[in-house]
Motif scaffolding. Sequence first.
Motif, mmCIF file in Angstrom:
data_model
loop_
_atom_site.group_PDB
_atom_site.id
_atom_site.type_symbol
_atom_site.label_atom_id
_atom_site.label_comp_id
_atom_site.label_asym_id
_atom_site.label_seq_id
_atom_site.Cartn_x
_atom_site.Cartn_y
_atom_site.Cartn_z
ATOM 1 N N PHE A 46 0.829 -1.138 -0.050
ATOM 2 C CA PHE A 46 -0.267 -0.104 0.109
ATOM 3 C C PHE A 46 0.877 1.240 -0.033
ATOM 4 O O PHE A 46 0.702 2.067 -0.850
ATOM 5 N N VAL A 47 1.848 1.229 0.827
ATOM 6 C CA VAL A 47 2.811 2.557 0.996
ATOM 7 C C VAL A 47 3.266 2.699 -0.285
ATOM 8 O O VAL A 47 3.636 3.820 -0.682
ATOM 9 N N THR A 48 3.907 1.685 -1.001
ATOM 10 C CA THR A 48 4.577 1.585 -2.297
ATOM 11 C C THR A 48 3.800 2.177 -3.303
ATOM 12 O O THR A 48 4.134 3.139 -4.205
ATOM 13 N N SER A 49 2.686 1.504 -3.312
ATOM 14 C CA SER A 49 1.665 2.076 -4.363
ATOM 15 C C SER A 49 1.255 3.590 -4.389
ATOM 16 O O SER A 49 1.253 4.139 -5.033
ATOM 17 N N VAL A 50 0.638 4.025 -2.958
ATOM 18 C CA VAL A 50 0.491 5.284 -2.612
ATOM 19 C C VAL A 50 1.712 6.405 -3.058
ATOM 20 O O VAL A 50 1.504 7.475 -3.664
ATOM 21 N N VAL A 79 -4.747 -1.606 6.889
ATOM 22 C CA VAL A 79 -3.558 -0.908 6.882
ATOM 23 C C VAL A 79 -3.641 0.462 7.164
ATOM 24 O O VAL A 79 -2.684 0.978 7.711
ATOM 25 N N MET A 80 -4.558 1.095 6.622
ATOM 26 C CA MET A 80 -4.635 2.433 6.979
ATOM 27 C C MET A 80 -4.732 2.885 8.336
ATOM 28 O O MET A 80 -4.138 3.756 9.040
ATOM 29 N N THR A 81 -5.277 2.126 9.190
ATOM 30 C CA THR A 81 -5.459 2.197 10.782
ATOM 31 C C THR A 81 -4.129 1.885 11.354
ATOM 32 O O THR A 81 -3.617 2.730 12.176
ATOM 33 N N GLU A 82 -3.442 0.826 10.789
ATOM 34 C CA GLU A 82 -2.157 0.475 11.374
ATOM 35 C C GLU A 82 -0.925 1.475 11.088
ATOM 36 O O GLU A 82 -0.258 1.804 12.047
ATOM 37 N N LEU A 83 -1.214 2.218 9.734
ATOM 38 C CA LEU A 83 -0.114 3.245 9.457
ATOM 39 C C LEU A 83 -0.384 4.368 10.329
ATOM 40 O O LEU A 83 0.454 5.114 10.647
ATOM 41 N N ARG A 88 2.739 6.674 10.325
ATOM 42 C CA ARG A 88 3.154 6.803 9.118
ATOM 43 C C ARG A 88 2.238 7.270 8.076
ATOM 44 O O ARG A 88 2.528 7.216 6.783
ATOM 45 N N GLY A 89 1.133 7.710 8.760
ATOM 46 C CA GLY A 89 0.066 8.030 7.627
ATOM 47 C C GLY A 89 -0.943 9.152 8.410
ATOM 48 O O GLY A 89 -1.217 8.789 9.643
ATOM 49 N N ARG A 97 -2.922 10.458 3.564
ATOM 50 C CA ARG A 97 -1.579 10.647 3.022
ATOM 51 C C ARG A 97 -0.381 9.881 3.833
ATOM 52 O O ARG A 97 -0.551 9.830 5.170
ATOM 53 N N VAL A 98 0.343 9.491 3.020
ATOM 54 C CA VAL A 98 1.441 8.615 3.517
ATOM 55 C C VAL A 98 2.701 9.372 4.007
ATOM 56 O O VAL A 98 2.896 10.413 3.307
ATOM 57 N N THR A 99 3.145 9.435 5.112
ATOM 58 C CA THR A 99 3.988 10.516 5.434
ATOM 59 C C THR A 99 5.466 9.789 5.852
ATOM 60 O O THR A 99 6.347 10.424 6.790
ATOM 61 N N SER A 100 5.731 8.839 5.385
ATOM 62 C CA SER A 100 6.983 7.946 5.590
ATOM 63 C C SER A 100 7.512 7.529 4.258
ATOM 64 O O SER A 100 6.852 7.678 3.088
ATOM 65 N N GLY A 101 8.677 6.929 4.382
ATOM 66 C CA GLY A 101 9.364 6.731 3.214
ATOM 67 C C GLY A 101 9.801 7.659 2.080
ATOM 68 O O GLY A 101 10.095 8.632 2.692
ATOM 69 N N ALA A 102 9.493 7.461 0.948
ATOM 70 C CA ALA A 102 9.377 8.306 -0.170
ATOM 71 C C ALA A 102 8.541 9.697 -0.196
ATOM 72 O O ALA A 102 8.765 10.649 -0.831
#
Length: 104
Positions: A46-50, A79-83, A88-89, A97-102
Amino acid sequence: MIRSMTLVACLTLSACAVPVAVQVPTPTPTPMPAPIEAPQSAKERFVTSVASNGCAFTSGNSDLIMADAVLSREDLARVMTELSAEGRGVIDGDAFRVTSGACA
């Protein structure tokens, strides 16, 4: 008879003393197989795709991201709850919005 046996024995022994050139094929190097990567978890997919779709999960790109990450609606909610719990989101208006990684 003994004479012919002696002659055969001498010829046989002399044949062993002559070097015979035998072509031995050299082994060709075989390429190493590619290392097997561990499959990514649903969260990492999910994080990679977003991240590859602008770092935000919106109603406009939800179908694309879910298909790319191979997620069901139940997986998506988990997944969204865990992030969010991991920091991380974040939910930002109508987007997640994803706030980690790339996307950091």
